[in-house]
Design a protein around this motif. Sequence first.
Motif, PDB file in Angstrom:
ATOM      1  N   SER A 100      -3.973   8.681 -10.310  1.00 28.63           N
ATOM      2  CA  SER A 100      -3.462   7.882  -9.191  1.00 28.63           C
ATOM      3  C   SER A 100      -2.307   8.597  -8.509  1.00 28.63           C
ATOM      4  N   ALA A 101      -1.463   9.253  -9.308  1.00 24.03           N
ATOM      5  CA  ALA A 101      -0.335  10.013  -8.748  1.00 24.03           C
ATOM      6  C   ALA A 101      -0.848  11.154  -7.873  1.00 24.03           C
ATOM      7  N   GLU A 102      -1.849  11.872  -8.383  1.00 30.50           N
ATOM      8  CA  GLU A 102      -2.430  12.981  -7.620  1.00 30.50           C
ATOM      9  C   GLU A 102      -3.088  12.483  -6.335  1.00 30.50           C
ATOM     10  N   ASN A 103      -3.943  11.466  -6.455  1.00 28.84           N
ATOM     11  CA  ASN A 103      -4.706  10.989  -5.297  1.00 28.84           C
ATOM     12  C   ASN A 103      -3.822  10.306  -4.252  1.00 28.84           C
ATOM     13  N   ALA A 104      -2.867   9.522  -4.710  1.00 27.00           N
ATOM     14  CA  ALA A 104      -1.987   8.826  -3.770  1.00 27.00           C
ATOM     15  C   ALA A 104      -1.210   9.828  -2.921  1.00 27.00           C
ATOM     16  N   PHE A 105      -0.740  10.899  -3.562  1.00 29.98           N
ATOM     17  CA  PHE A 105       0.072  11.884  -2.833  1.00 29.98           C
ATOM     18  C   PHE A 105      -0.785  12.722  -1.881  1.00 29.98           C
ATOM     19  N   LEU A 106      -1.916  13.227  -2.371  1.00 25.57           N
ATOM     20  CA  LEU A 106      -2.733  14.133  -1.564  1.00 25.57           C
ATOM     21  C   LEU A 106      -3.606  13.408  -0.545  1.00 25.57           C
ATOM     22  N   GLN A 107      -4.002  12.186  -0.842  1.00 29.70           N
ATOM     23  CA  GLN A 107      -4.896  11.461   0.064  1.00 29.70           C
ATOM     24  C   GLN A 107      -4.149  10.644   1.119  1.00 29.70           C
ATOM     25  N   VAL A 108      -2.927  10.225   0.797  1.00 29.82           N
ATOM     26  CA  VAL A 108      -2.201   9.343   1.726  1.00 29.82           C
ATOM     27  C   VAL A 108      -0.795   9.857   2.038  1.00 29.82           C
ATOM     28  N   SER A 109       0.018  10.071   0.994  1.00 33.79           N
ATOM     29  CA  SER A 109       1.449  10.331   1.185  1.00 33.79           C
ATOM     30  C   SER A 109       1.752  11.521   2.086  1.00 33.79           C
ATOM     31  N   VAL A 110       1.017  12.621   1.904  1.00 28.35           N
ATOM     32  CA  VAL A 110       1.306  13.823   2.700  1.00 28.35           C
ATOM     33  C   VAL A 110       1.008  13.590   4.177  1.00 28.35           C
ATOM     34  N   PHE A 111      -0.025  12.808   4.459  1.00 25.77           N
ATOM     35  CA  PHE A 111      -0.362  12.500   5.847  1.00 25.77           C
ATOM     36  C   PHE A 111       0.665  11.537   6.436  1.00 25.77           C
ATOM     37  N   VAL A 112       1.122  10.591   5.615  1.00 26.29           N
ATOM     38  CA  VAL A 112       2.191   9.685   6.045  1.00 26.29           C
ATOM     39  C   VAL A 112       3.430  10.487   6.409  1.00 26.29           C
ATOM     40  N   GLY A 113       3.783  11.474   5.567  1.00 31.66           N
ATOM     41  CA  GLY A 113       4.968  12.294   5.803  1.00 31.66           C
ATOM     42  C   GLY A 113       4.901  13.044   7.118  1.00 31.66           C
ATOM     43  N   VAL A 114       3.745  13.645   7.405  1.00 32.54           N
ATOM     44  CA  VAL A 114       3.593  14.419   8.643  1.00 32.54           C
ATOM     45  C   VAL A 114       3.637  13.503   9.865  1.00 32.54           C
ATOM     46  N   SER A 170      -2.742   7.039   8.902  1.00 35.08           N
ATOM     47  CA  SER A 170      -3.112   8.260   8.176  1.00 35.08           C
ATOM     48  C   SER A 170      -4.494   8.185   7.552  1.00 35.08           C
ATOM     49  N   THR A 171      -4.991   6.976   7.318  1.00 33.59           N
ATOM     50  CA  THR A 171      -6.259   6.835   6.595  1.00 33.59           C
ATOM     51  C   THR A 171      -7.376   6.230   7.441  1.00 33.59           C
ATOM     52  N   LEU A 172      -7.051   5.209   8.252  1.00 31.09           N
ATOM     53  CA  LEU A 172      -8.064   4.521   9.062  1.00 31.09           C
ATOM     54  C   LEU A 172      -7.528   4.311  10.486  1.00 31.09           C
ATOM     55  N   PRO A 173      -7.437   5.369  11.278  1.00 30.81           N
ATOM     56  CA  PRO A 173      -6.826   5.267  12.614  1.00 30.81           C
ATOM     57  C   PRO A 173      -7.533   4.306  13.564  1.00 30.81           C
ATOM     58  N   ILE A 174      -8.858   4.198  13.476  1.00 29.66           N
ATOM     59  CA  ILE A 174      -9.595   3.277  14.354  1.00 29.66           C
ATOM     60  C   ILE A 174      -9.187   1.840  14.071  1.00 29.66           C
ATOM     61  N   PHE A 234      -0.155  -4.045   0.264  1.00 26.21           N
ATOM     62  CA  PHE A 234      -1.261  -4.835   0.805  1.00 26.21           C
ATOM     63  C   PHE A 234      -2.148  -3.992   1.719  1.00 26.21           C
ATOM     64  N   VAL A 235      -1.530  -3.215   2.604  1.00 24.32           N
ATOM     65  CA  VAL A 235      -2.302  -2.385   3.531  1.00 24.32           C
ATOM     66  C   VAL A 235      -3.053  -1.288   2.780  1.00 24.32           C
ATOM     67  N   THR A 236      -2.431  -0.712   1.760  1.00 26.29           N
ATOM     68  CA  THR A 236      -3.109   0.322   0.958  1.00 26.29           C
ATOM     69  C   THR A 236      -4.324  -0.257   0.255  1.00 26.29           C
ATOM     70  N   LEU A 237      -4.206  -1.488  -0.246  1.00 21.88           N
ATOM     71  CA  LEU A 237      -5.348  -2.142  -0.890  1.00 21.88           C
ATOM     72  C   LEU A 237      -6.480  -2.362   0.112  1.00 21.88           C
ATOM     73  N   PHE A 238      -6.136  -2.599   1.376  1.00 16.81           N
ATOM     74  CA  PHE A 238      -7.171  -2.706   2.413  1.00 16.81           C
ATOM     75  C   PHE A 238      -7.890  -1.373   2.568  1.00 16.81           C
ATOM     76  N   THR A 239      -7.128  -0.281   2.599  1.00 20.45           N
ATOM     77  CA  THR A 239      -7.751   1.037   2.766  1.00 20.45           C
ATOM     78  C   THR A 239      -8.648   1.382   1.580  1.00 20.45           C
ATOM     79  N   ARG A 240      -8.420   0.724   0.454  1.00 21.88           N
ATOM     80  CA  ARG A 240      -9.243   0.938  -0.740  1.00 21.88           C
ATOM     81  C   ARG A 240     -10.398  -0.059  -0.813  1.00 21.88           C
ATOM     82  N   GLY A 241     -10.539  -0.915   0.213  1.00 20.03           N
ATOM     83  CA  GLY A 241     -11.643  -1.868   0.263  1.00 20.03           C
ATOM     84  C   GLY A 241     -11.443  -3.113  -0.561  1.00 20.03           C
ATOM     85  N   MET A 242     -10.193  -3.424  -0.901  1.00 20.31           N
ATOM     86  CA  MET A 242      -9.915  -4.537  -1.798  1.00 20.31           C
ATOM     87  C   MET A 242      -9.668  -5.857  -1.057  1.00 20.31           C
TER      88      MET A 242
END
Length: 411
Positions: free
Chosen positions: A12-26, A103-107, A346-354
Amino acid sequence: MIREILNIILASAENAFLQVSVFVGVVLLLFGYINYKKSGKFVESIEKSKKIQPILGALLGLTPGCGGAIFIMPLFVKGKVSYGTIIATLIATMGDSAFVIISTLPIQYIVVSAISFIVAVITGYIVDYYKVGEKLIKNITKLPNQEIKKINEESDHTVQNMSINYMHIGHEEGDEIDIALHHNAKGHQNINSIGYKITHSGFYIYWGFIFVGFILGVMLLFQIDVNTLGIKNLGKIIGIIGTVISIIMMIMSNKFLQDDTHEEEELKRMSLKETLIHNAQETAFVSTWVYVAYLIYEISIFIIGNGNYASGELILTNIMVSQGLLAVIVGALVGLIPGCGPQVIFVTLFTRGMVPFAALVSNAISQDGDALFPLLAIDKKSSLWATIITTIPALVIGVIIYFVEIKMGLF
């Protein structure tokens, strides 16, 4: 069992950082630089445009992060904007959770923003039509000038003594708003504290990990296995260390539910270095809460699937479908909580389909991010009514969209 949970924590640490956090940072860095360049000029234009203030307030609220919305709050107490403008700004803002969905679902972000904007403007004008703000502002207790002067003389002025061109936005030095936002509320870090020294020197290292992680994150988008490159397990190393640094940065910044204060937003407009420092803190804040959301999701799948990931996802999908309307209500109720932390989850859980899209809209309209804190510090009654008013359209629109999704077979 313990080994599986440890694997979940690290993955989770790896995926959260590489899949979301780095894009959030930029993305955050980009918007941070834009905000630094405009230096509150948009706020000044809102003061001069009385008839279209709710529209301009909603537009400012739509800017990702809490900065624009934070600056509007003192203007109501100063009588420079209407209460409807405050409401429109709060409804439109998604706070720091906006960076996650951009960063994850721009549309989906564009659709939510469009809905929030329309609801914000309509609600703002309704509030002004019924003159709710006039009733509230009459009851705001004002401190005598002598008392204000005394408090200001005895206050900490460390920020003003720093080697930057410090200026207030939406109020003046030594006035009642200054006392409430800078001297009677949480503000800048003590420059002699360990937290200050770590955040104001370690931000270079943190941005380094963000940019390396961003390159790896882009590779992941192209289905490249970043753990089989020249350095074995490079993705795991950068992802896990990046998340650990994020957590340390957040703790050293002394931020847990709330990310930005009015004072820090002003500082970011005064100095590019302060923009980089505080944007690093903001990225760390969002990253930590995204990691928490990933943990919640993965552990939920593990538990309800009894260790079987596919089975857990199927059961979770069935729960989401059967409890969709409840999720809409929960989204609005989570939005009642001041601060950005729970909203990021809450928003992250949406991006995960929850959670369903209707619940995301409900939360986006209801939540006020960090913008509610300045208003809360200045006048509790105004902030309480703002929270109540923004929750009503959140529930109404959320329920409508939920039934539209059902009818169209989207949910």
